[in-house]
Scaffold this motif. Structure first.
Motif, PDB file in Angstrom:
ATOM      1  N   MET A   1       7.139   0.161   5.949  1.00 30.41           N
ATOM      2  CA  MET A   1       6.210  -0.671   5.171  1.00 30.41           C
ATOM      3  C   MET A   1       5.603   0.151   4.037  1.00 30.41           C
ATOM      4  O   MET A   1       5.206   1.293   4.241  1.00 30.41           O
ATOM      5  CB  MET A   1       5.094  -1.155   6.109  1.00 30.41           C
ATOM      6  N   THR A   5      -1.535   0.625  -2.494  1.00 28.24           N
ATOM      7  CA  THR A   5      -1.798   1.479  -3.659  1.00 28.24           C
ATOM      8  C   THR A   5      -3.265   1.909  -3.737  1.00 28.24           C
ATOM      9  O   THR A   5      -3.563   3.053  -4.105  1.00 28.24           O
ATOM     10  CB  THR A   5      -1.412   0.738  -4.951  1.00 28.24           C
ATOM     11  N   LEU A   6      -4.170   1.014  -3.356  1.00 31.20           N
ATOM     12  CA  LEU A   6      -5.599   1.345  -3.424  1.00 31.20           C
ATOM     13  C   LEU A   6      -5.927   2.473  -2.446  1.00 31.20           C
ATOM     14  O   LEU A   6      -6.706   3.379  -2.766  1.00 31.20           O
ATOM     15  CB  LEU A   6      -6.426   0.103  -3.096  1.00 31.20           C
ATOM     16  N   THR A   8      -3.713   4.684  -1.368  1.00 30.32           N
ATOM     17  CA  THR A   8      -3.065   5.896  -1.893  1.00 30.32           C
ATOM     18  C   THR A   8      -3.971   6.552  -2.928  1.00 30.32           C
ATOM     19  O   THR A   8      -4.135   7.777  -2.938  1.00 30.32           O
ATOM     20  CB  THR A   8      -1.706   5.551  -2.536  1.00 30.32           C
ATOM     21  N   LEU A   9      -4.583   5.752  -3.782  1.00 27.88           N
ATOM     22  CA  LEU A   9      -5.486   6.278  -4.806  1.00 27.88           C
ATOM     23  C   LEU A   9      -6.713   6.921  -4.163  1.00 27.88           C
ATOM     24  O   LEU A   9      -7.121   8.014  -4.551  1.00 27.88           O
ATOM     25  CB  LEU A   9      -5.923   5.150  -5.753  1.00 27.88           C
ATOM     26  N   GLU A  14      -7.834  14.335  -6.085  1.00 26.75           N
ATOM     27  CA  GLU A  14      -8.762  14.134  -7.201  1.00 26.75           C
ATOM     28  C   GLU A  14      -9.928  13.240  -6.781  1.00 26.75           C
ATOM     29  O   GLU A  14     -11.104  13.584  -6.960  1.00 26.75           O
ATOM     30  CB  GLU A  14      -8.003  13.503  -8.367  1.00 26.75           C
ATOM     31  N   MET A  15      -9.590  12.061  -6.195  1.00 23.81           N
ATOM     32  CA  MET A  15     -10.624  11.103  -5.815  1.00 23.81           C
ATOM     33  C   MET A  15     -11.508  11.638  -4.694  1.00 23.81           C
ATOM     34  O   MET A  15     -12.723  11.439  -4.698  1.00 23.81           O
ATOM     35  CB  MET A  15      -9.977   9.767  -5.391  1.00 23.81           C
ATOM     36  N   VAL A  39     -12.740  -5.229  -5.841  1.00 27.79           N
ATOM     37  CA  VAL A  39     -11.808  -4.110  -5.652  1.00 27.79           C
ATOM     38  C   VAL A  39     -12.571  -2.769  -5.677  1.00 27.79           C
ATOM     39  O   VAL A  39     -12.189  -1.831  -4.977  1.00 27.79           O
ATOM     40  CB  VAL A  39     -10.658  -4.146  -6.687  1.00 27.79           C
ATOM     41  N   GLN A  40     -13.665  -2.702  -6.428  1.00 25.87           N
ATOM     42  CA  GLN A  40     -14.472  -1.479  -6.452  1.00 25.87           C
ATOM     43  C   GLN A  40     -15.127  -1.244  -5.087  1.00 25.87           C
ATOM     44  O   GLN A  40     -15.163  -0.114  -4.591  1.00 25.87           O
ATOM     45  CB  GLN A  40     -15.539  -1.551  -7.548  1.00 25.87           C
ATOM     46  N   PHE A  43     -12.513  -0.156  -2.677  1.00 24.08           N
ATOM     47  CA  PHE A  43     -12.131   1.224  -2.996  1.00 24.08           C
ATOM     48  C   PHE A  43     -13.154   2.208  -2.423  1.00 24.08           C
ATOM     49  O   PHE A  43     -12.775   3.229  -1.837  1.00 24.08           O
ATOM     50  CB  PHE A  43     -12.025   1.379  -4.515  1.00 24.08           C
ATOM     51  N   ASP A  71       0.885   8.169   5.529  1.00 24.60           N
ATOM     52  CA  ASP A  71       1.449   6.862   5.877  1.00 24.60           C
ATOM     53  C   ASP A  71       0.334   5.944   6.395  1.00 24.60           C
ATOM     54  O   ASP A  71      -0.320   6.275   7.383  1.00 24.60           O
ATOM     55  CB  ASP A  71       2.534   7.057   6.953  1.00 24.60           C
ATOM     56  N   MET A  73       0.489   3.264   8.014  1.00 22.16           N
ATOM     57  CA  MET A  73       0.746   2.817   9.383  1.00 22.16           C
ATOM     58  C   MET A  73       0.231   3.840  10.380  1.00 22.16           C
ATOM     59  O   MET A  73      -0.352   3.481  11.410  1.00 22.16           O
ATOM     60  CB  MET A  73       2.256   2.655   9.582  1.00 22.16           C
TER      61      MET A  73
END
Lengths: 116, 214
Positions: A1, A5-6, A8-9, A14-15, A39-40, A43, A71, A73
């Motif tokens: 699966m 993306t959110l 992963t970011l 960095e984040m 979305v903020q 996040f 991952d 999952m």
């Protein structure tokens, strides 16, 4: 699966570095100061999630490593396992809270169903 | 032959990594502001979270629309639709129960996956989770489809459309201007613009479908 993306970011070095330093240095994540979008908000919750998971890895918690975070999952499985394990520990350590006798001195009232 | 296969694999890996980087870059743009800018046919548009007045306008429009739907007998409430389906032998409550059972099965496998160290076993467990998750999604989508025509869902669609009407702006000579002054004109306008705005709306505000509240 495919990974979200959110998420992963949120888990990027960095984040996570910015998040760890945000309070001390007054760093801003977003262009807006308030009235955050959906979305903020999501996040921010993922930032906190991965921040706490990195702390657990640093304290050598069971069943989690840096590889787990790659991952989604694996992360979800770890979170469910952690909840199950904690619940199990709490159930086995907490005493039976149900009291079987009424020691208050207040008379007990029994409500009976009316027979038709 | 082996060299070709290796090259193809390396190319695929590089392409996937590039796609991921692009996706992350796009997500970063979505996250950094509470306004979302998008392009349609070379023109820039933007949507931002509704302000107090816009929320008020939406509430009033929603109330009016709700009464219109209620007065129209062709619109059935979710409860009425569920009863109608029951008479036809379709039990939507049973779908909810099945979704919860499926979730428990998924969690059971996840509890086994977390401490598992053998790679092959881990892959098998992940495949099992994926399969169960897919079955669960199919069930949820089935219920959503059954209830897609209920009054509450029609009202939700109206909510989304009206919200976009209120918040949609277009860039004209470096200034952002509200695109539509009239709701009917908006509904007759370019579908591509409305669809793209609707696509980006969930990033701004919660967009619940009937059946999501459980």
């Amino acid at each position: 699966m495919k990974n979200n993306t959110l998420r992963t970011l949120a888990r990027t070095n960095e984040m996570q570095t910015l998040y760890a330093r945000a309070k001390d240095m007054g760093l801003r994540f977003f262009n807006n100061d308030g009235d955050h979008s959906r979305v903020q908000v999501i996040f921010l919750s993922y930032l906190e999630l991965y921040f706490s998971l990195y702390k657990e890895i640093a304290s050598s918690a069971e069943c989690i490593s840096l590889n787990t975070l790659k991952d989604d999952m694996d992360v979800d499985a770890y979170l469910v396992w952690r909840r199950y394990t904690q619940n199990k520990k709490e159930k086995s350590s907490s005493p039976n809270k149900k009291s079987k006798s009424n020691n208050s001195g207040i008379p007990t009232v029994r409500f009976k169903k009316k027979r038709k | 032959m082996k060299k070709d296969i290796k090259k193809a694999e390396a190319t695929k890996k590089a392409t996937d990594q590039l796609k991921e980087l692009n996706a992350i870059g796009q997500m970063e743009n979505l996250v950094k502001d509470n306004k979302i800018i998008f392009e349609v046919k070379g023109e820039e548009y933007r949507i931002s979270k509704p302000n107090y007045k816009q929320k008020n306008d939406l509430m009033q429009a929603r109330s009016k629309q709700y009464i219109i739907f209620l007065k129209d007998d062709t619109f059935l409430l979710k409860e009425q639709l569920v009863e109608l389906y029951k008479k036809k032998g379709i039990d939507l409550d049973a779908i909810d129960i099945e979704v919860i059972k499926m979730q428990k099965r998924i969690e059971k496998v996840q509890v086994t996956l977390a401490p598992e160290k053998d790679e092959k076993s881990r892959e098998l467990l992940k495949e099992e989770i994926q399969g169960l998750f897919f079955e669960q999604v199919v069930l949820i989508q089935k219920k959503t489809d059954y209830l897609s025509n209920c009054l509450e869902n029609e009202l939700l669609q109206f909510d989304n459309l009206y919200t976009v009407y209120l918040i949609l702006e277009k860039k004209v000579k470096d200034k952002w201007i509200k695109v539509f002054d009239n709701y009917d004109t908006y509904l007759e306008s370019d579908e591509d613009v409305i669809n793209k705005a609707l696509m980006n709306l969930p990033y701004l505000i919660a967009n619940k479908q009937v059946g999501d509240e459980e």
